[in-house]
Design a protein around this motif. Structure first.
Motif, short mmCIF file in Angstrom:
data_model
loop_
_atom_site.label_atom_id
_atom_site.label_comp_id
_atom_site.label_asym_id
_atom_site.label_seq_id
_atom_site.Cartn_x
_atom_site.Cartn_y
_atom_site.Cartn_z
N ARG A 35 35.23 44.44 47.26
CA ARG A 35 36.48 43.81 46.81
C ARG A 35 36.62 42.42 47.42
N GLN A 36 36.34 42.30 48.72
CA GLN A 36 36.43 41.01 49.40
C GLN A 36 35.46 40.01 48.80
N SER A 37 34.25 40.47 48.47
CA SER A 37 33.25 39.59 47.87
C SER A 37 33.73 39.11 46.49
N ALA A 38 34.33 40.02 45.71
CA ALA A 38 34.85 39.66 44.39
C ALA A 38 35.97 38.64 44.51
N LEU A 39 36.85 38.84 45.48
CA LEU A 39 37.97 37.92 45.67
C LEU A 39 37.48 36.53 46.07
N LYS A 40 36.45 36.46 46.87
CA LYS A 40 35.89 35.17 47.26
C LYS A 40 35.30 34.43 46.06
N ASP A 41 34.69 35.19 45.16
CA ASP A 41 34.14 34.58 43.95
C ASP A 41 35.25 34.08 43.03
N ILE A 42 36.27 34.91 42.85
CA ILE A 42 37.39 34.55 41.98
C ILE A 42 38.15 33.34 42.53
N GLU A 43 38.18 33.24 43.84
CA GLU A 43 38.91 32.14 44.49
C GLU A 43 38.42 30.77 44.01
N LYS A 44 37.14 30.70 43.59
CA LYS A 44 36.55 29.42 43.20
C LYS A 44 36.71 29.12 41.71
N VAL A 45 37.20 30.09 40.95
CA VAL A 45 37.28 29.93 39.49
C VAL A 45 38.38 28.93 39.12
N GLN A 46 38.03 27.95 38.32
CA GLN A 46 39.00 26.92 37.92
C GLN A 46 39.82 27.35 36.71
N ALA A 47 39.28 28.26 35.90
CA ALA A 47 39.99 28.74 34.71
C ALA A 47 41.06 29.76 35.11
N THR A 48 41.99 30.02 34.20
CA THR A 48 42.99 31.07 34.42
C THR A 48 42.28 32.41 34.52
N VAL A 49 42.67 33.23 35.49
CA VAL A 49 41.99 34.50 35.77
C VAL A 49 42.82 35.68 35.23
N LEU A 50 42.14 36.62 34.54
CA LEU A 50 42.79 37.80 33.98
C LEU A 50 42.29 39.04 34.71
N LEU A 51 43.22 39.83 35.24
CA LEU A 51 42.88 41.06 35.94
C LEU A 51 43.66 42.23 35.34
N TYR A 52 43.08 43.42 35.40
CA TYR A 52 43.80 44.65 35.09
C TYR A 52 44.12 45.35 36.42
N GLU A 53 45.22 46.08 36.45
CA GLU A 53 45.52 46.85 37.66
C GLU A 53 46.42 48.03 37.32
N SER A 54 46.22 49.13 38.04
CA SER A 54 47.07 50.31 37.87
C SER A 54 48.35 50.11 38.68
N PRO A 55 49.44 50.77 38.32
CA PRO A 55 50.71 50.54 39.01
C PRO A 55 50.69 50.90 40.49
N HIS A 56 49.97 51.95 40.88
CA HIS A 56 49.99 52.36 42.28
C HIS A 56 49.12 51.49 43.18
N ARG A 57 48.32 50.59 42.61
CA ARG A 57 47.56 49.66 43.44
C ARG A 57 48.02 48.21 43.26
N LEU A 58 49.05 48.02 42.45
CA LEU A 58 49.51 46.66 42.14
C LEU A 58 49.97 45.90 43.37
N GLN A 59 50.78 46.52 44.21
CA GLN A 59 51.30 45.84 45.40
C GLN A 59 50.18 45.39 46.33
N GLU A 60 49.22 46.27 46.55
CA GLU A 60 48.08 45.94 47.41
C GLU A 60 47.27 44.77 46.84
N THR A 61 47.07 44.77 45.53
CA THR A 61 46.30 43.71 44.89
C THR A 61 47.02 42.37 44.97
N ILE A 62 48.32 42.36 44.72
CA ILE A 62 49.09 41.12 44.82
C ILE A 62 49.05 40.58 46.25
#
Length: 289
Positions: free
Chosen positions: A154-181
């Motif tokens: 997850r940390q590796s994915a977040l580091k990759d996404i951090e560099k993306v210049q385009a708008t990023v689209l993610l899916y998330e389930s309700p019980h993990r939403l707070q943690e992801t935000i």
């Protein structure tokens, strides 16, 4: 290179149809999707019970088999044989476009590799609905889907996404939403973002703001329903000029040193470089210095 002409000749084999289904509002199914489901020899469903309710609603009776993440390898050869025999298969997921964050992509790859026809129908998709309604840029976007659950991946994915210049689209389930935000706020700072939940349904809700505001909102509210997170891409800062940090006087001296020019010529160069009046540079170098 392989060319598929989907409608220009009578096919000797069956066709694999990718059929999007509503993500909440049953009225969003297309007439063409209903026609394919009525005529398909077999419907391969991610969850036969869920798809069964959809078929019952539209009074469609067709043979179904399950096709999901845990049995896709075993089902693949069976589905390929059915297509070779000239029968058609309609693939549906629980909701939305098969192949997007579900096992539909595996059967498409297998069928295309065998040079059997694949026909994709247009239809409902949660990510695109969320993107358009987010208020963020739609010029370029990067769809990631669900973030990995394991911490290191997850940390590796977040580091990759951090560099993306385009708008990023993610899916998330309700019980993990707070943690992801919280993770997004920790890694990306206070970017603009949007949470879209229960899209097309009665309780559709949009949260637009910054990650800090969305973080506070998820901490104070119990969120239900599948969610899409739309995140502003990283800003690209324009590279500054090498002389931005220099005073006019220092800039003149730097030019004299590097170019071996007189103060008169250096003042002309600085004036032209900075696009300011020569007298302003002269004043800074000879009088204000």
């Amino acid at each position: 290179m392989k060319i598929q002409n989907s409608y220009q000749h009578e096919m000797k084999t069956g066709t694999l149809y990718i059929v999007p289904t509503p993500i909440g509002n049953l009225d969003d199914i297309t007439i063409r999707a209903l026609q394919v489901l009525k005529e398909a020899d077999l419907i391969a469903a991610e969850d036969t019970r869920n798809t069964g309710r959809l078929l019952q609603h539209f009074k469609i009776k067709r043979k179904m088999i399950s096709y999901h993440e845990h049995n896709k390898a075993a089902r693949q050869d069976q589905m390929l044989d059915i297509l070779r025999e000239g029968q058609s298969i309609a693939v549906v997921s629980d909701a939305g476009m098969p192949g997007i964050s579900d096992p539909g992509q595996a059967i498409v790859q297998a069928v295309a590799k065998e040079e059997l026809p694949v026909v994709v129908l247009p239809g409902a998709n949660a990510a695109l609905c969320a993107l358009v309604g987010s208020g963020l840029s739609t010029d370029q976007f990067y769809f990631y889907g669900f973030l990995p659950r394991k911490k290191k991946i997850r940390q590796s994915a977040l580091k990759d996404i951090e560099k993306v210049q385009a708008t990023v689209l993610l899916y998330e389930s309700p019980h993990r939403l707070q943690e992801t935000i919280e993770d997004l706020y920790q890694y990306f700072g206070d970017r603009k973002a949007c949470i879209a939940r229960e899209l097309t349904k009665r309780y559709e809700e949009w949260g637009r703001g910054t990650l800090s505001e969305l973080k506070e909102w998820t901490e104070q509210n119990k969120v239900k329903g599948e969610c899409c997170i739309i995140l502003d891409g990283v800003s690209v800062k324009e590279e500054g000029n090498w002389w931005d940090s220099l005073s006019l006087s220092d800039h003149v001296e730097k030019v004299m040193e590097e170019e071996g020019s007189s103060s008169k010529d250096a003042i002309k160069i600085v004036s032209k470089t900075r696009d300011i009046p020569k007298r302003e540079v002269y004043q800074a170098f000879h009088i204000d210095k």
